[in-house]
Design an enzyme around this catalytic site. Sequence first.
Site, PDB file in Angstrom:
ATOM      1  N   ASP A 478       0.828  -1.201   0.000  1.00 35.37           N
ATOM      2  CA  ASP A 478       0.000   0.000   0.000  1.00 35.37           C
ATOM      3  C   ASP A 478       0.863   1.252   0.000  1.00 35.37           C
ATOM      4  OD1 ASP A 478      -2.393   1.369  -0.052  1.00 35.37           O
ATOM      5  OD2 ASP A 478      -3.230   0.338   1.688  1.00 35.37           O
ATOM      6  N   ASP A 548     -10.021   1.676  -4.145  1.00 35.33           N
ATOM      7  CA  ASP A 548     -10.584   1.393  -2.828  1.00 35.33           C
ATOM      8  C   ASP A 548     -12.104   1.318  -2.872  1.00 35.33           C
ATOM      9  OD1 ASP A 548      -8.303   1.060  -1.355  1.00 35.33           O
ATOM     10  OD2 ASP A 548      -8.257   3.094  -0.548  1.00 35.33           O
TER      11      ASP A 548
END
Length: 741
Positions: A478, A548
């Site tokens: 990430d 996301d």
Amino acid sequence: MIIVNEQEKVFHLNNGRISYLFYVMESGQLGHLYFGKALTQKGSYLHMVEKVHRPMTTYITEGDLYTSYEHLRQEYPCYGTSDYRYPAMEIQGGDGSRICKLEYQRYRIINGKKLLPGLPATYVEDESEASTVEIVMRDSKYALEVVFSYSIFRDFDAIARSVQLVNHGKEALLVNRAMSMSIDFPDAAFQSVQLSGAWARERYVHVRDLQPGITAVSSMRGNSSHQHNPFLALKRKNTTEQSGEAYGFSLIYSGNFLAQAEVDNYQVLRVMLGINPFGFQWKLDAAANFTTPEAVMVYSNAGLNGMSQQFHRLYQNRLVRGYWRDRERPVLINNWEATQFDYVEEDLIRFATKAKECDIELFVLDDGWFGARNDDKRGLGDWKANTQKLPNGIEGLSKRIEALGMKFGLWFEPEMVNKDSDFFRMHPDYIIATPERSVSHGRNQFVLDFSRREVVDAIYEQMYTLLSKAKISYIKWDMNRSISECYSKAYHSDQQGEIFHRYILGVYDLHERLIQAFPSLLIESCASGGGRFDAGMLYYAPQGWVSDDSDAIERLKIQYGTSLVYPLSCMGAHVSACPNEQVGRQTPLETRGNVAFTGAFGYELDLNKLSVNEIETVKKQVAFYKENRNFIAKSDFYRLCSPFETNFAAWEAVAPDGKRALVTVTRILSEINGPYRRLPLCGLLPEQQYHIKSQYLSYNAYGDELMQYGMILEDKSSGQIIDGSGGCQDFRSVLYEITAV
């Protein structure tokens, strides 16, 4: 594949489907002639050079009123010597001058294609797959050598370009601009296509007519960004998904970029792609060199879909590399949307046990497993297990997961640090920060200075130790904030323009070292979703978390836009909980599965909270994907109906031999008493008979009928459009299986 007219110094790159032509001007600069559908090789192409006397023009040579760089189409223009448009390169000498004059020196042809040191790039496995011509240019005043590299592929309709600058002088030069490619088209009768958006709505398709002036997308964030993708396409106004001319330009790079189209006052179009010149300056010391990232140029006369398929095939087969390139990707489940930070080891075991019952293959533990990490304010940088949550550590948990018959994956955010962490307390000077200025934060975190080798080393050692001891098969990598206050304490004041680029080189270096140490490790790139979903990352991480936003209906647009450049096998696409976390939408489980099938498939929910019937649906989805994942990943992908333009989204995956297809049709909002609808398909064999089957439909038809008349989108017995469910419901999706009889 490369033919050189030695007398006229014309270079013709031709693979039988596309041609790229350029030449050496009388002045020694490189001029552009043609890029498009393959041309028959002939003796001379110099009649394509258009020289016209124009008023208010600056000319190169006294007495010559025809030769001006302002009106000659070029390959790699420099500013200030009769050309007033934006340049591809700007060099600043010790005297402050920014004028550069490149003159042709020599060329050489290479069988195959070189790799770029420290940078991601397309590659070949056999020399016969590509041919490369290197053109060596020189600025005699600066003793600067510039090497232009052009590669043409045997099996893909693409040209790969990069540039290397070598300082043979005795003094340092400043590189203020060095684009990866530039091309001048003879006309500007195009529409530009870009992929733009924001967090949770990345890579929306935006189309606009080109006008005199500048059309550009860019990033100055230190990452390729949620806002714009390092890609630009040109299409003729009559070009559709399946017909007409389209050009695609993709940068294999993950940092600041600029993709620009400039239309001049004579309707000549200049397209450039490369590192964003804003905030960039590279000090090129004597005997040093600098290499630009690689740019890939694709031509298609089969519409935008033809352009996309060329990118898909090239990137899937000759950009993605290593252990996972040709292997089936595991079906995974991630705990983040189910638990966020709130879990202990036994919760995870229950979570994984239920997943195993559904034949899911990989359990991924997301954020919250390390340091003092119970929220996003602390812990980043301390890559050791939180033993209050995980008493047996990551090593013990991974063994328990493997004992269930599953693989284990782990979340990292290695480029970031919280101030409330042992790592920061030990190394407060390791973050990117400008002296005597406040430091901005994002998600309560700060960016580690990956332009410094010792910082990368410190993170690598922590990750290596953990990966060496535990049974970790997968990393979710990430990156949740962009770079601000860009400055590195390790570099002199005259090198601060290098930090953005050096940072990305550090990111690439960490990836490469981990891949070399753990070659079977599957890395999925995740930058707060789609903040660094680019071709550069594909070289290291064969799949990426697309966004996301896991809502299936929102994903219709996101995945549709992403498919303009990137293959299905690289798109992380998961089934999430209902109502959806991001938008609160109630979407049928079948629809969530159908949308996620066209990607690297997985789940983002707690299976223990599903009903018995829903669990049975999950098991069927997992079984279906396992049976078809290899087919989907290696299929030819067609966009059939745009969610940006209609109430429907439809796409098709077709076997390369045309004998099998899967079609997904999603109706976004319900209709009442809607019209009859048919969906023309693509890629089938006209004289082949097929069986068409869905939950509500079953009949036979020949390929020509399915492509010309179209596939019927209703159940004749009930008259309900698409689903035939007898009811009226939003967000319905149906999957059609089409097989040769």
